[in-house]
Write an enzyme that holds these catalytic residues in place. Sequence first.
Site, PDB file in Angstrom:
ATOM      1  N   THR A 118      -0.157  -0.620  -6.822  1.00  0.00           N
ATOM      2  CA  THR A 118      -1.243  -0.451  -5.859  1.00  0.00           C
ATOM      3  C   THR A 118      -1.588  -1.814  -5.257  1.00  0.00           C
ATOM      4  OG1 THR A 118      -2.072   1.141  -7.463  1.00  0.00           O
ATOM      5  CG2 THR A 118      -3.477   0.685  -5.568  1.00  0.00           C
ATOM      6  N   HIS A 151      -6.563  -4.489 -12.488  1.00  0.00           N
ATOM      7  CA  HIS A 151      -5.341  -4.822 -11.767  1.00  0.00           C
ATOM      8  C   HIS A 151      -4.963  -6.278 -11.992  1.00  0.00           C
ATOM      9  CE1 HIS A 151      -2.014  -4.527  -9.066  1.00  0.00           C
ATOM     10  NE2 HIS A 151      -2.234  -3.240  -9.000  1.00  0.00           N
ATOM     11  N   GLU A 208      -5.422   8.135 -12.323  1.00  0.00           N
ATOM     12  CA  GLU A 208      -5.378   7.414 -11.031  1.00  0.00           C
ATOM     13  C   GLU A 208      -4.610   8.266 -10.056  1.00  0.00           C
ATOM     14  OE1 GLU A 208      -3.538   3.586 -10.738  1.00  0.00           O
ATOM     15  OE2 GLU A 208      -4.740   2.900 -12.409  1.00  0.00           O
ATOM     16  N   ARG A 256       1.873   9.363  -9.527  1.00  0.00           N
ATOM     17  CA  ARG A 256       2.240   9.027  -8.138  1.00  0.00           C
ATOM     18  C   ARG A 256       2.900  10.200  -7.457  1.00  0.00           C
ATOM     19  NH1 ARG A 256       2.837   4.183  -5.715  1.00  0.00           N
ATOM     20  NH2 ARG A 256       1.828   2.468  -6.782  1.00  0.00           N
ATOM     21  N   ASN A 260      -3.608   1.403 -19.338  1.00  0.00           N
ATOM     22  CA  ASN A 260      -2.745   2.116 -18.402  1.00  0.00           C
ATOM     23  C   ASN A 260      -1.314   2.107 -18.971  1.00  0.00           C
ATOM     24  OD1 ASN A 260      -0.779   2.475 -16.335  1.00  0.00           O
ATOM     25  ND2 ASN A 260      -2.361   2.201 -14.792  1.00  0.00           N
ATOM     26  N   HIS A 296       3.836   2.217 -17.492  1.00  0.00           N
ATOM     27  CA  HIS A 296       5.141   1.563 -17.631  1.00  0.00           C
ATOM     28  C   HIS A 296       5.866   1.906 -18.934  1.00  0.00           C
ATOM     29  CE1 HIS A 296       4.746   0.002 -13.759  1.00  0.00           C
ATOM     30  NE2 HIS A 296       3.644  -0.655 -14.034  1.00  0.00           N
ATOM     31  N   GLU A 339     -14.034   1.113  -9.106  1.00  0.00           N
ATOM     32  CA  GLU A 339     -13.231   0.149  -9.850  1.00  0.00           C
ATOM     33  C   GLU A 339     -12.956  -1.003  -8.905  1.00  0.00           C
ATOM     34  OE1 GLU A 339     -10.003   1.542 -12.286  1.00  0.00           O
ATOM     35  OE2 GLU A 339      -8.905  -0.338 -12.032  1.00  0.00           O
ATOM     36  N   HIS A 363      -1.273   6.910 -13.727  1.00  0.00           N
ATOM     37  CA  HIS A 363      -1.240   7.111 -12.287  1.00  0.00           C
ATOM     38  C   HIS A 363      -0.136   8.120 -11.988  1.00  0.00           C
ATOM     39  CE1 HIS A 363      -1.002   5.016  -8.058  1.00  0.00           C
ATOM     40  NE2 HIS A 363      -1.107   6.318  -7.976  1.00  0.00           N
ATOM     41  N   ARG A 385       7.424   8.343  -9.912  1.00  0.00           N
ATOM     42  CA  ARG A 385       8.373   7.326 -10.386  1.00  0.00           C
ATOM     43  C   ARG A 385       8.205   7.004 -11.873  1.00  0.00           C
ATOM     44  NH1 ARG A 385       6.152   1.882  -7.413  1.00  0.00           N
ATOM     45  NH2 ARG A 385       6.312   3.209  -5.575  1.00  0.00           N
TER      46      ARG A 385
HETATM   47  N1  PXP Z   1      -6.479  -0.113 -11.908  1.00  0.00           N
HETATM   48  C1  PXP Z   1      -5.854   0.470 -10.853  1.00  0.00           C
HETATM   49  C2  PXP Z   1      -6.689   1.238  -9.875  1.00  0.00           C
HETATM   50  C3  PXP Z   1      -4.463   0.384 -10.699  1.00  0.00           C
HETATM   51  O1  PXP Z   1      -3.865   0.970  -9.631  1.00  0.00           O
HETATM   52  C4  PXP Z   1      -3.709  -0.278 -11.685  1.00  0.00           C
HETATM   53  C5  PXP Z   1      -2.212  -0.288 -11.575  1.00  0.00           C
HETATM   54  O2  PXP Z   1      -1.717   0.996 -11.741  1.00  0.00           O
HETATM   55  C6  PXP Z   1      -4.402  -0.856 -12.770  1.00  0.00           C
HETATM   56  C7  PXP Z   1      -5.770  -0.789 -12.833  1.00  0.00           C
HETATM   57  C8  PXP Z   1      -3.682  -1.587 -13.845  1.00  0.00           C
HETATM   58  O3  PXP Z   1      -3.101  -2.724 -13.310  1.00  0.00           O
HETATM   59  P1  PXP Z   1      -2.090  -3.573 -14.179  1.00  0.00           P
HETATM   60  O4  PXP Z   1      -0.946  -2.674 -14.529  1.00  0.00           O
HETATM   61  O5  PXP Z   1      -1.721  -4.698 -13.289  1.00  0.00           O
HETATM   62  O6  PXP Z   1      -2.862  -4.003 -15.413  1.00  0.00           O
END
Ligand code: PXP
Length: 244
Positions: A103, A192, A72, A47, A9, A12, A153, A45, A51
């Site tokens: 999330t 997550h 996402e 959003r 992901n 960031h 997930e 994601h 952001r």
């Molecule tokens: N899976 C989902 C559904 C999420 O919402 C997120 C955060 O955007 C992640 C995985 C990844 O989480 P993390 O950034 O904490 O690794």
Amino acid sequence: MRRLRLGVNIDHVATVRQARGTAYPDPLEAARLCELAGADGITVHLREDRRHIQDGDVFALRRHLRIRLNLEMANAPGIVAIALKVRPDEACLVPEKRQELTTEGGLDVAGQFEPLRRTVRRLSAAGIEASLFVDPDPAQLEAAARTRAPCVELHTGAYCGASGAAARRELERLVAGARLAHKLGLRVNAGHGLNLENIGGVLRMPFLDTLNIGHSIVARAVLVGMAAAVREMRRAMRAYRGGE
Ligand code: PXP
């Protein structure tokens, strides 16, 4: 047995870009590096408040990525319309609140069954694999299976945020959740809060297809890349000849 897939992901990377309104760092460039390093997929994601990831990022990733793209998204009409245009390989429906840092919990599939089922059907008709982000709760998993989504997930956040006996309990819930999801015919992803310290426990979950990991990989990339970035700048400053 097929190897466990890693979806990175890269939200960031976009967070750093948006902090200054620059064109860099480019999430697409980051995605290419992830691909070279062995990632099986990229997750972003989009959003509703935009952001971090922007619409253009998602379209650029779709155009240029060779590995899987997982979008996402909230079950919101404007976002669903974009997903149907982009056609990612997978779309993971998540609950979304404006004020949250990330999330916070899984979807209430049982409580929002009809709207979720409708979106799952639209995504599936467009050839997109729908996934539902849920806590490892039997009622939610059973409702997820009834939407006919091919995938869930499992939310690993509670496990990642706990320690000692509480972490062991959360891990047991994840193991049981993965087993039930598989029995219900669902493909099982998880994610997550995963990092190099807590990944070991999660590897005990059966039937896993993909782990989606973001924040810890981007955070780690800042540190392992720092020395190289400073060296690059030092090299660029070598041309300095003083005030004469
Ligand atoms: N899976 C989902 C559904 C999420 O919402 C997120 C955060 O955007 C992640 C995985 C990844 O989480 P993390 O950034 O904490 O690794």
